[in-house]
Write an enzyme that holds these catalytic residues in place. Structure first.
Site, PDB file in Angstrom:
ATOM      1  N   HIS A  68       0.922  -1.299  -0.084  1.00  0.00           N
ATOM      2  CA  HIS A  68       0.369   0.186  -0.115  1.00  0.00           C
ATOM      3  C   HIS A  68       1.147   1.212   0.037  1.00  0.00           C
ATOM      4  CE1 HIS A  68       0.300   0.148   4.959  1.00  0.00           C
ATOM      5  NE2 HIS A  68       0.344   1.429   4.545  1.00  0.00           N
ATOM      6  N   ASP A 114      -0.479  -7.816   1.767  1.00  0.00           N
ATOM      7  CA  ASP A 114       0.636  -6.720   1.815  1.00  0.00           C
ATOM      8  C   ASP A 114       1.708  -6.257   1.862  1.00  0.00           C
ATOM      9  OD1 ASP A 114       0.550  -3.462   2.064  1.00  0.00           O
ATOM     10  OD2 ASP A 114      -0.314  -3.222   4.194  1.00  0.00           O
ATOM     11  N   GLN A 201       0.956   6.336  11.936  1.00  0.00           N
ATOM     12  CA  GLN A 201       0.909   6.781  10.785  1.00  0.00           C
ATOM     13  C   GLN A 201       2.632   6.829   9.901  1.00  0.00           C
ATOM     14  OE1 GLN A 201      -1.249   8.281  12.411  1.00  0.00           O
ATOM     15  NE2 GLN A 201      -4.071   8.362  11.467  1.00  0.00           N
ATOM     16  N   GLY A 202       3.111   6.656   8.772  1.00  0.00           N
ATOM     17  CA  GLY A 202       4.424   7.081   8.673  1.00  0.00           C
ATOM     18  C   GLY A 202       5.271   5.735   8.721  1.00  0.00           C
ATOM     19  N   ASP A 203       5.522   4.981   9.808  1.00  0.00           N
ATOM     20  CA  ASP A 203       5.731   3.516   9.994  1.00  0.00           C
ATOM     21  C   ASP A 203       4.725   2.258   9.195  1.00  0.00           C
ATOM     22  OD1 ASP A 203       7.397   4.180  12.272  1.00  0.00           O
ATOM     23  OD2 ASP A 203       5.388   3.985  13.451  1.00  0.00           O
ATOM     24  N   SER A 204       3.601   2.932   7.971  1.00  0.00           N
ATOM     25  CA  SER A 204       3.975   1.249   7.760  1.00  0.00           C
ATOM     26  C   SER A 204       5.131   0.992   6.364  1.00  0.00           C
ATOM     27  CB  SER A 204       2.525   2.683   6.836  1.00  0.00           C
ATOM     28  OG  SER A 204       1.736   2.142   6.893  1.00  0.00           O
TER      29      SER A 204
END
Length: 257
Positions: A68, A114, A201-204
């Protein structure tokens, strides 16, 4: 229904985190909440990607991240990978390499599968890579998570790499939390029932990893999605790497890495 947005939409937004098809207040997290700063060199395989995601150095030329976080498979020279530092503003030891190709998991449609590989334009030979789990032997216990994502829900991205530890959560418990939205054979959950520590958010795309029986780091998950950040009763959801180990290895071989 709690689901990630389509990868194309995520890439266009360039936020590098998972989101839910729900009100903005329910956005999915990936940053490290409840973490502490990592020491320089502690996790040499950690990668920060310019679209706002994390990743791990799979080989000298390949970064393993979340599907993603990227667009479709094909030539891509738009991503910059930053490696070798915990402080993103430091120039001492910092390595920055552009991408030249992206391989996104076949069949990825925003639900499950993913994972993705980013090929770097030049190899990084001075940093340790992170081996991936090839079976379920390490898919339990306590895991380490790390990333430059926000340190609180809806917070700012971080300058320094943060780390934390989270315990395994069973598929049945996790699936109950998410109303049956978990894909047990493709996803693995971790977190505290009371919340407080999580990716956000941002660690994905960043790794979830632990020590194996030989005391070596092994990657068991890829930061994928969750409801909010570190909320009680909602553990983080990660791609179960062992499920896709053969597919990842085959893709890596096809990319020359």
């Amino acid at each position: 229904m709690l689901r990630r947005l389509a990868a194309a939409a995520m890439a266009a937004a360039a936020v590098g985190t998972m989101a839910l098809t729900a009100p903005a207040s329910a956005d999915i997290g990936p940053y490290i909440v409840g973490g502490t700063r990592a020491a320089q060199g502690e996790f040499p395989f950690m990668v920060r990607l310019s679209m706002g995601c994390g990743g791990a150095l799979y080989s000298s030329r390949l970064v393993l991240t979340a599907a993603h976080c990227v667009g479709g498979t094909g030539t891509n020279t738009s991503i910059t990978a930053t490696l070798g530092v915990v402080d993103l503003q430091s120039t001492t030891g910092r390595i920055q390499v552009r991408s030249n190709y992206v391989y996104r998991a076949p069949g990825y449609n925003g639900s499950g599968k993913d994972w993705a590989l980013i090929r770097l334009a030049s190899p990084v030979t001075t940093l340790a890579t992170l081996p991936i789990a090839t079976n379920t032997a390490n898919n339990s216990g306590t895991f380490t998570i790390a990333g430059w994502g926000a340190a609180r829900e809806n917070g700012a991205q971080q300058r320094y790499l943060l780390k934390a530890q989270v315990p395994f959560v069973s598929d049945s418990s996790c699936n109950s939390s998410y109303g049956g939205d978990l894909i047990p054979n493709e996803e693995i959950c971790a977190g505290y029932a009371s919340g407080g520590t999580d990716t956000c958010q941002g660690d994905s795309g960043g790794p979830m990893f632990r020590r194996n029986a030989s005391n070596a780091w092994v990657q068991v998950g890829i930061t994928s999605w969750g409801y909010g950040c570190a909320r009680a009763g909602y553990p983080g959801v990660y791609t179960e790497v062992s499920t896709f180990a053969s597919a990842i290895a085959s893709a890596a071989a096809s990319l020359g890495g």
